[in-house]
Design a protein around this motif. Structure first.
Motif, PDB file in Angstrom:
ATOM      1  N   GLU A 101      44.174 -14.019  23.906  1.00 47.16           N
ATOM      2  CA  GLU A 101      44.830 -13.363  23.160  1.00 47.16           C
ATOM      3  C   GLU A 101      45.016 -13.513  21.667  1.00 47.16           C
ATOM      4  O   GLU A 101      44.849 -12.690  20.817  1.00 47.16           O
ATOM      5  CB  GLU A 101      46.432 -13.589  23.474  1.00 47.16           C
ATOM      6  CG  GLU A 101      47.480 -12.415  23.153  1.00 47.16           C
ATOM      7  CD  GLU A 101      47.267 -11.375  23.488  1.00 47.16           C
ATOM      8  OE1 GLU A 101      46.787 -10.884  24.615  1.00 47.16           O
ATOM      9  OE2 GLU A 101      47.223 -10.394  22.487  1.00 47.16           O
ATOM     10  N   ARG A 152      42.105 -11.334  20.196  1.00 43.01           N
ATOM     11  CA  ARG A 152      41.711 -10.104  20.785  1.00 43.01           C
ATOM     12  C   ARG A 152      41.280  -9.043  19.840  1.00 43.01           C
ATOM     13  O   ARG A 152      40.786  -8.185  20.013  1.00 43.01           O
ATOM     14  CB  ARG A 152      43.090  -9.828  21.740  1.00 43.01           C
ATOM     15  CG  ARG A 152      42.953  -8.609  22.807  1.00 43.01           C
ATOM     16  CD  ARG A 152      42.067  -9.035  23.923  1.00 43.01           C
ATOM     17  NE  ARG A 152      42.395 -10.140  24.306  1.00 43.01           N
ATOM     18  CZ  ARG A 152      43.157 -10.306  25.564  1.00 43.01           C
ATOM     19  NH1 ARG A 152      44.011  -9.307  25.694  1.00 43.01           N
ATOM     20  NH2 ARG A 152      43.649 -11.482  26.183  1.00 43.01           N
ATOM     21  N   ASP A 174      37.826  -8.172  19.616  1.00 44.75           N
ATOM     22  CA  ASP A 174      37.185  -7.454  21.073  1.00 44.75           C
ATOM     23  C   ASP A 174      36.866  -5.801  20.516  1.00 44.75           C
ATOM     24  O   ASP A 174      37.399  -5.001  20.147  1.00 44.75           O
ATOM     25  CB  ASP A 174      38.416  -7.152  22.008  1.00 44.75           C
ATOM     26  CG  ASP A 174      37.731  -6.807  23.290  1.00 44.75           C
ATOM     27  OD1 ASP A 174      36.857  -6.106  23.201  1.00 44.75           O
ATOM     28  OD2 ASP A 174      38.485  -7.098  24.273  1.00 44.75           O
ATOM     29  N   GLN A 226      38.276  -3.001  22.428  1.00 46.30           N
ATOM     30  CA  GLN A 226      39.504  -2.357  22.054  1.00 46.30           C
ATOM     31  C   GLN A 226      39.169  -1.592  20.719  1.00 46.30           C
ATOM     32  O   GLN A 226      39.861  -0.638  20.465  1.00 46.30           O
ATOM     33  CB  GLN A 226      40.737  -3.392  21.815  1.00 46.30           C
ATOM     34  CG  GLN A 226      40.927  -3.950  22.944  1.00 46.30           C
ATOM     35  CD  GLN A 226      42.186  -4.848  23.093  1.00 46.30           C
ATOM     36  OE1 GLN A 226      42.665  -5.096  21.938  1.00 46.30           O
ATOM     37  NE2 GLN A 226      42.702  -5.676  24.168  1.00 46.30           N
TER      38      GLN A 226
END
Lengths: 329, 380
Positions: free
Chosen positions: B289, B292, B295, B298
């Protein structure tokens, strides 16, 4: 990019695009240089383009390559290069002092190879349309009487000799291009091979074929000869001279030294009865001091190259597909 | 040539082979987990030299081969975007996605670059602040730590135009899945030495005990492989099933704690799909998290990918040790390095590539297929 790697994809371009379009019997041989009959003389004629990055590397520069590459293509026909043409394609923004250094290097390499630059051309392309500079050279030389170097002359029983350590040029380029260091400085073997070939021909003009294993490395050279000659080739893997820094760099990157480029080595297929004398003559020459017998031509598995491994196994050495790619881990 | 030449010594190899022959009394099937080991075995002809009783089964340990098609297709889509500078290790470039590969994306104008380290990609991000630099982060426990370090550095340096497409996988859950398969024939494992150099051997005793299989941590040179086989066969012959470290020059029992700490900070364990095998619980890593924001999935919203595996490709069975590469009907005919159906034919650690490159002489029924014409490729 794979179509320029000197492997299967390069051969496809030539076989399927260029050769059918250009036609002509002289192209059928598809050797490094063409041998032409002109006015009673036998001339070797060759051209090559050089697009290497970076422009300077340990052991030479693109200018040295531009001379030695074409000189060596002629030498593989048995010819001593006499005249070169030289075409420069410059990218807008290239610094003049860099160009000056390369011009000096090209002149020095030509003098060292005993060849004269007879004509040339210069073009400039817009910034962003080139890697600083490209060089094309073409060369011409005389093929001595009685010398006929073609893969088709190779027969089973011929001895395969390599003139020295392999993989140095490719690893030297990688070390500077990618910023990799391999624990020891690896210097390109870039050199003109005309003198070494003369020394070999002085022993016997009856060499069957010579090839300089540049792009695609030793693997590509041996496969091209095996395919064109219709013979098998067996290589004793442990007899191939691979310098420790080259072996180490290749192990680290997952590359095979047999596929790494050279710029100052040759592979010879020599009748068995002449092999010992030719090997001695090569070892007496500075560029052949580490020459070694690495294998032989055989009747079995025509068109294929097979290595006997140090442990006693066998493996196929294939024509590379395109460029070798470093592995993930 | 320390660590290379001395581990290829023919005389020492002969002695190890003699020892194995003297030890073995009945058939045994061993799986070498890592594709690098597979290539050493096939390249040096080790499987030809071993006694007939010892069968080597090639395992799923090729990071390129097991990267799911969906992830490859996501990589292709991201790499095609004009604002993206896409970085990958070289051996991912020929891996076929549903309808193309990264080489094709590059030929069509995508900015796809081969890097030798994930930190090179981070440097490119610093040098190109106007571009989105994406690194393709795949691999086992060996490549995960430097990739984790790169994300850690990106966060620390506040580099916002860098992201990673992550598809990391873990070896122990794969061993567990192989042993649970009803078709499993594996009786012992040569574990991947470089994985253990990072993770240590702590994950293996429970596996060895639960499935009653010897696990020998093994290196990658010919003598390493032979020593691993020798130790595994010795255990099997006397009914033992312990974990042995036959690669002590690189592997400490505790592994590399600093690398493990970096992994624990940047990644978290997740279920992961393996190409040709399917989802294996807890077999992968994704960004935790805290990281993230890096990423790429995403950042580029590459959902809704429709994948299409070639029906004729049996790479999944090869990766599970259920099929030898040359037993696949497509091998060497419709599937070659020039026209691969699956990643196992193009990866430098793929089992199909190893058989095609090195073993065609012994497989006359699949002797080299005629090279494809250039019409198969309309882009230089």
């Amino acid at each position: 990019m794979g179509h320029g790697g000197g492997g299967v994809m390069s051969a496809e371009l030539v076989d399927h695009v260029f050769a059918p379009a250009f036609g002509g019997p002289l192209l059928a041989g598809l050797g490094d240089s063409a041998v032409l009959e002109l006015g009673g003389a036998r001339l070797a004629f060759s051209t090559d383009s050089f697009v290497v990055r970076p422009l300077f590397f340990p052991g030479g520069s693109i200018a040295d390559l531009a001379v030695n590459g074409t000189v060596n293509d002629l030498a593989m026909s048995g010819a001593r290069a006499a005249y070169l043409s030289c075409g420069f394609i410059l990218e807008e923004g290239l610094e003049l002092p860099v160009l000056g250094r390369l011009a000096e290097a090209l002149g020095a390499a030509a003098r060292a190879a005993g060849v004269e630059v007879a004509t040339g051309d210069t073009k400039v392309v817009e910034a962003g349309h080139g890697d600083g500079l490209y060089i094309n050279t073409a060369g011409i030389g005389l093929v001595p009487a009685g010398v006929d170097l073609r893969p088709q002359r190779v027969v089973p029983g011929d001895v395969v000799i390599v003139s020295g350590a392999i993989g140095l040029h490719g690893v030297a380029i990688m070390s500077v291009r990618e910023g990799l260091e391999f624990g020891a400085c690896v210097v390109s073997d870039c050199a003109p091979l005309g003198g070494l070939v003369e020394a070999m021909l002085a022993v016997t003009p009856d060499l069957h074929v010579l090839r300089d294993p540049t792009r695609g490395g030793l693997a590509a050279a041996l496969n091209e000869i095996a395919g064109a000659a219709g013979v098998g080739v067996v290589v004793q893997e442990r007899q191939v001279p691979v310098p420790p820094p080259v072996a180490g760099a290749c192990a680290m990157l997952g590359l095979d030294p047999f596929y790494v480029a050279n710029e100052g080595k040759l592979v010879a297929f020599v009748p068995r009865e002449h092999a010992e004398a030719v090997l001695a003559a090569m070892r007496a020459h500075p560029l052949g001091a580490e020459a070694a017998v690495i294998g032989e031509a055989v009747e079995a598995h025509p068109g294929m190259v097979v290595a006997r491994t140090g442990l006693g196994g066998t493996r196929v050495i294939d024509l590379p597909l395109g460029e070798q790619l470093p592995r993930i881990c | 040539m320390k660590y290379l030449e001395e581990f290829q010594n023919p005389e020492l190899a002969r002695r190890l082979l003699d020892d194995i022959r003297a030890t073995v009394t009945r058939p045994w099937a061993l799986m070498e987990v890592c594709g690098g080991q597979t290539h050493t075995i096939i390249r040096h002809g080790i499987d030809q030299l071993l006694p007939d009783e010892v069968e080597l089964i090639h395992g799923p340990g090729c990071p390129v081969c097991v990267t799911p098609l969906e992830v490859i297709d996501k990589a292709l889509e991201i790499a095609s975007r004009p604002e993206v500078l896409f970085c990958s290790f070289g051996d991912m470039l020929r891996v076929p996605g549903t309808d193309r590969d990264l080489f094709r994306v590059r030929a069509e104008g995508g900015d796809v670059r081969v890097v030798y380290s994930p930190l090179d990609a981070l440097r490119l991000a610093q040098q190109n602040p106007g571009r989105e630099v994406v690194f393709f982060g795949i691999g086992f426990e060996t490549t995960a730590p430097p990739n984790a370090m790169t994300v850690y550095q990106a966060k620390k340096l506040g580099i916002r135009n860098f992201s990673m497409l992550v598809s990391h996988v873990r070896v122990p859950p794969a061993i567990e899945a192989i042993m649970r398969s009803p078709d499993c024939r594996v009786q012992g494992f040569l574990a991947a030495g470089h994985v253990c150099s990072v993770m240590g051997v702590g994950e293996y005793p429970e596996l060895a005990e639960r499935h009653r299989v010897p696990i020998v941590v093994t290196g990658f040179e010919p003598l390493d492989i032979l020593e691993g086989v020798r130790r595994a066969v010795r255990q099997l012959e006397c009914g033992a099933h312990t974990v042995e470290n036959a690669y002590p020059r690189a592997v400490r029992p505790e592994g590399n704690p600093a690398a493990q700490a970096m992994l624990a900070d940047v990644f978290e364990v997740t279920d992961r799909a393996w190409r040709g095998i399917g989802v294996i619980p807890d077999s992968g890593w994704r960004l935790s998290e805290r990281y993230r924001e890096f990423d790429a999935e995403q950042r580029f919203a590459v959902g809704g990918i429709q994948t299409r595996e070639p029906a004729a490709c049996r790479a999944g069975e090869v990766l599970q040790g259920l099929l030898k590469p040359h037993e696949c009907e497509a091998f060497g005919t419709t599937c070659t390095p020039r026209t691969p159906l699956g990643a196992t034919m193009v990866s430098s650690e793929g089992a199909c590539a190893a058989y095609y490159l090195y073993r065609r002489l012994d497989l006359p029924q699949v002797r080299i297929a005629a090279p494809a014409g250039v019409e198969a490729s309309s882009v230089v």
